[in-house]
Design a protein around this motif. Sequence first.
Motif, PDB file in Angstrom:
ATOM      1  N   ILE A   1      25.483  43.589  43.867  1.00  0.00           N
ATOM      2  CA  ILE A   1      26.880  43.560  43.425  1.00  0.00           C
ATOM      3  C   ILE A   1      26.947  43.752  41.921  1.00  0.00           C
ATOM      4  N   LYS A   2      28.030  44.345  41.462  1.00  0.00           N
ATOM      5  CA  LYS A   2      28.142  44.608  40.036  1.00  0.00           C
ATOM      6  C   LYS A   2      28.753  43.403  39.314  1.00  0.00           C
ATOM      7  N   PRO A   3      28.355  43.217  38.058  1.00  0.00           N
ATOM      8  CA  PRO A   3      28.934  42.107  37.290  1.00  0.00           C
ATOM      9  C   PRO A   3      30.456  42.217  37.193  1.00  0.00           C
ATOM     10  N   SER A   4      30.988  43.438  37.136  1.00  0.00           N
ATOM     11  CA  SER A   4      32.438  43.567  37.010  1.00  0.00           C
ATOM     12  C   SER A   4      33.126  43.071  38.282  1.00  0.00           C
ATOM     13  N   ASP A   5      32.482  43.266  39.422  1.00  0.00           N
ATOM     14  CA  ASP A   5      33.056  42.740  40.667  1.00  0.00           C
ATOM     15  C   ASP A   5      33.045  41.223  40.663  1.00  0.00           C
ATOM     16  N   LEU A   6      31.984  40.670  40.105  1.00  0.00           N
ATOM     17  CA  LEU A   6      31.934  39.214  40.027  1.00  0.00           C
ATOM     18  C   LEU A   6      33.043  38.706  39.120  1.00  0.00           C
ATOM     19  N   LYS A   7      33.256  39.422  38.040  1.00  0.00           N
ATOM     20  CA  LYS A   7      34.338  39.024  37.121  1.00  0.00           C
ATOM     21  C   LYS A   7      35.672  39.022  37.858  1.00  0.00           C
ATOM     22  N   LYS A   8      35.855  40.045  38.675  1.00  0.00           N
ATOM     23  CA  LYS A   8      37.126  40.132  39.426  1.00  0.00           C
ATOM     24  C   LYS A   8      37.332  38.884  40.269  1.00  0.00           C
ATOM     25  N   ARG A   9      36.290  38.506  40.981  1.00  0.00           N
ATOM     26  CA  ARG A   9      36.406  37.331  41.837  1.00  0.00           C
ATOM     27  C   ARG A   9      36.647  36.076  41.019  1.00  0.00           C
ATOM     28  N   ILE A  10      35.970  35.969  39.889  1.00  0.00           N
ATOM     29  CA  ILE A  10      36.175  34.794  39.038  1.00  0.00           C
ATOM     30  C   ILE A  10      37.623  34.733  38.594  1.00  0.00           C
TER      31      ILE A  10
ATOM     32  N   GLU B   1      29.646  41.734  28.703  1.00  0.00           N
ATOM     33  CA  GLU B   1      28.902  40.781  29.519  1.00  0.00           C
ATOM     34  C   GLU B   1      29.452  39.372  29.362  1.00  0.00           C
ATOM     35  N   LEU B   2      30.263  39.178  28.332  1.00  0.00           N
ATOM     36  CA  LEU B   2      30.829  37.853  28.133  1.00  0.00           C
ATOM     37  C   LEU B   2      32.045  37.699  29.031  1.00  0.00           C
ATOM     38  N   ALA B   3      32.692  36.544  28.865  1.00  0.00           N
ATOM     39  CA  ALA B   3      33.748  36.204  29.815  1.00  0.00           C
ATOM     40  C   ALA B   3      35.097  36.825  29.514  1.00  0.00           C
ATOM     41  N   TRP B   4      35.154  37.960  28.859  1.00  0.00           N
ATOM     42  CA  TRP B   4      36.442  38.619  28.627  1.00  0.00           C
ATOM     43  C   TRP B   4      37.043  39.015  29.971  1.00  0.00           C
TER      44      TRP B   4
END
Lengths: 227, 773
Positions: free
Chosen positions: B741-750, A208-211
């Motif tokens: 939307i899934k958190p992993s998808d948000l990570k991708k965009r970030i 959940e962290l910014a990894w």
Amino acid sequence: MPRTASKKGPANSSSSSAVDLFRSASGKAATKELERIDQLYYSYANNLSGMIDPEGIESLCSDLKVDHTDVRILMLAWKMQAEKQGYFTLEEWRKGLKALRADTIIKLKKALPELEKEVRRPSNYVEFYSYAFRYCLTEEKQKSIDIESICELLELVLGLQFRPQVDLFVQYLRTQIDYKVINMDQWMGFYRFCQEISFPDFSNYDAELAWPLILDNFVEWVRSKQT
Amino acid sequence: MKKAKSQAVACSLDSKNGIKQHHFDDATTNSSVDPFSMIEDHAETDVVDSDSARASSSGGFTANLARKKAIPPQPAKKLVIKLLKAKPTLPTNFEENTWAVLKSAISAIFLKQPDFCDLEKLYQAVNDLCLHKMGGNLYQRIEKECESHISATLQSLVGQSEDLVVFLSLVETTWQDFCDQLLMIRGIALYLDRTYVKQTTNVRSLWDMGLQLFRKHLSIASEVEHKTVFGLLKMIESERSFPDVNLSFSVICATVLGEAVDRTLLNHLLKMFTALGIYSESFEKPFLDCTSEFYAAEGVKYMQQSDVSDYLKHVEVRLHEEHDRCVLYLDASTRKPLLATAERQLLERHIAAILEKARGIFSLMNLFLPVHSAIFFRQVLTFATTGSRALSSYIRRTGQSIVTDEEKDKDMVFSLLEFKASLDAIWEDSFSKNEAFCNTIKEAFEHLINIRQNRPAELIAKFLDEKLRAGNKGTSEEELEGTLDKVLVLFRFIQGKDVFEAFYKKDLAKRLLLGKSASIDAEKSMISKLKTECGSQFTNKLEGMYWPTYPLMDVRLPHELNVYQDIFKEFYLSKYSGRRLMWQNSLGHCVLKAEFPKGKKELAVSLFQTVVLMLFNDAQKLSFQDIKDATCIEDKELRRTLQSLACGKVRVLQKNPKGREVDDNDSFMFNDVFTAPLYRIKVNAIQLKETVEENTSTTERVFQDRQYQVDAAIVRIMKTRKVLSHTLLITELFQQLKFPIKPSDLKKRIESLIDREYLERDRNNPQIYNYLA
């Protein structure tokens, strides 16, 4: 002391003015040293381009009795802050060798272990690590490196310190299909990962962290392998 | 002198004894009979025992009177009042003797034997003892005496009678007797109760003391207690096993036991338990357990063998019965837990099954439940929270099976609407629009419809498309409106509304373009409904109507058509500059005049069909390959087109070899024996169904669009905040983005934005992002 023009090396204007600068800025011994450094440089440099090119580096390596894929060459490049992979400019050469206080091959060779120690100091290592990535960006505007090169680079740069993590990650990189390249952010992320996360259980890893996402996937992959 | 002396003595007497005395004159009171004078008379001779004096007062009185009369009047006697030498003391063994009297009386009471001492005396005895501060001892002695009798009585019940009913009657009798006896003893020792007991803390009243003793020894003789409880439970169970319809107070026959279930007996015994304070521990608990078991078994049995309405009726009867039980003999405090237990076993455990059995609760209504049963059913479901939980899980499960059954996709929307309608019917009729019920339905629907991402949204759009097309014969305008509204309700539950939007727009465009709308009013009405639901932003684009993207289908047009096309293009571009014309060949249609040997016809055909047919103006027979080369129509499309011309109902071409499928080696001929009843014939192009590719491309477009939205949101947020931690950014995004939307998808965009240098990770803290201007 009368100024004498340098008889060694190609007498082009830029180099002589640079030499003058050096000469005027330092004492006699220093001057001598610089002269020798330059001499050394030109012994490897390509006559046409004026730079040490891959061929030159190869011969340098054989003189140093170090393999050209050895990490110490990379460290040398770092010391020089060399910009282009496979090439050294005069400036870079001077910078590096001056810092190492080496003006002959023998001295350079002797300086290598010391250099390694210096690089491996934690405060320097992260810089070296990021340098290693940048060094491999050969094209203009290139931002990422292909997987295979990354694998090799990881081996080279982190292989000593974090052998098991590197092995596992390299295995993952070669198996997965989501990523074709690795960018700087992911590259740095992995180093942090090795430093902070307990291995091999990854018990303190929090997705959940910014990894970077690739590491989330990596951890998941490892975990699924373990079950 | 004497007078003075006597007066003085009188005074001193007065002060010493504290007895109020009349001050009398010696001289004048000779002849009056004064009780105090008697005392005076006796003073010199006897020690006055007040008790015996009182006791023998009557006798002594008359005796003295007689003596008085016999003696002739004499000169005034000297009245000498002398001090009592000694304090009046009790007779020896006063306490023992008094107690003995009492003890025998108590004994007699307990043993039900006659006693020779009358109550007045006994009362007096108690009084005396209390006055002389022997109340404490008395109390203890009474207690001991009672205890021995009580214990003996209860012990005597051990091992008595195998027959439970007989035993219970014995217990009842014992209890009754005990109550009577204790009452009597209490009556005798009333003075004790009123004085000593009241004045001393931690001392129970006699009644309570007696009860406590009873309780104590009942528990010592545990067999008795258990047997009693067991007997009671058995009685109740047998009563339950043969319930009678007419619940009257009269005794009913339980054929198993062959004896009447005596409710009075139950009543008294249970009152005994209550009085002893052991009701809830010793009786109620095992009773509720027993009840639970009984109804658990009964519930299961009846559920298997009876249908739903019979079952519910039976449950109702049972609950009434239990209620009456409380009125008739159980303690009032048991009513609530008892009913709860029964309900739980009979209803709550089976709610899911009940609802399932009535296939789609709708049919429950058809079972003609008696009105009060329906109300009762509702009451139960409303109060029992497990009821609404069971209801919710029932709705979810049923709904989920509708939604996730991929094979039945085309019926999904219809089934869902049906299901919802049936639930709503129940809600209105059986539950009088109860709010909790309504919420349960809503919540359950929201959950089940979003289990499968995207597909329900798509299917709803399709469903609407079908309904809004022309050709829905027999659907009146009102019906259509009604359907639209119902569909809208389903739409409300969907989370990924943008998927719906994408498909709806596409289908709408198609409808308008091909003129396939059933009614423009209906279309407008739907759009306005959507506007109300989602805001005008949603519908703006619809109202503006943009051009949908279709897979570009190239075709080489015959010369004539090209000419016309160019003319139009010229015209159009002269009118509107800066626009691009893209010919949607797959949507064009034509009317061809065809001359068949058997008669002229007009053929209403699609563009592709036209192109193919026009080839036959110059040739009689063409192979598949020829046609393909000439028209450049895409392979699959061409086959479809040829099929529609040569293999369908209307065969303007003949295929050789015959067959439904178009193969590579087929050849086609102008059908010169073609004939049809009508002049103008529509040759149905096998409709360009939405291909799988189209479908996925639409879905992908939605996802692509979502990506842009996410990126825009991230940049927007970071621009405002400048510096933000990862977790906070994620939270913000979830709040702002309307689609799941899934958190992993948000990570991708970030990460993508980091790569594009919109943001960076903070050097010192990798959990934080900095906005890069």
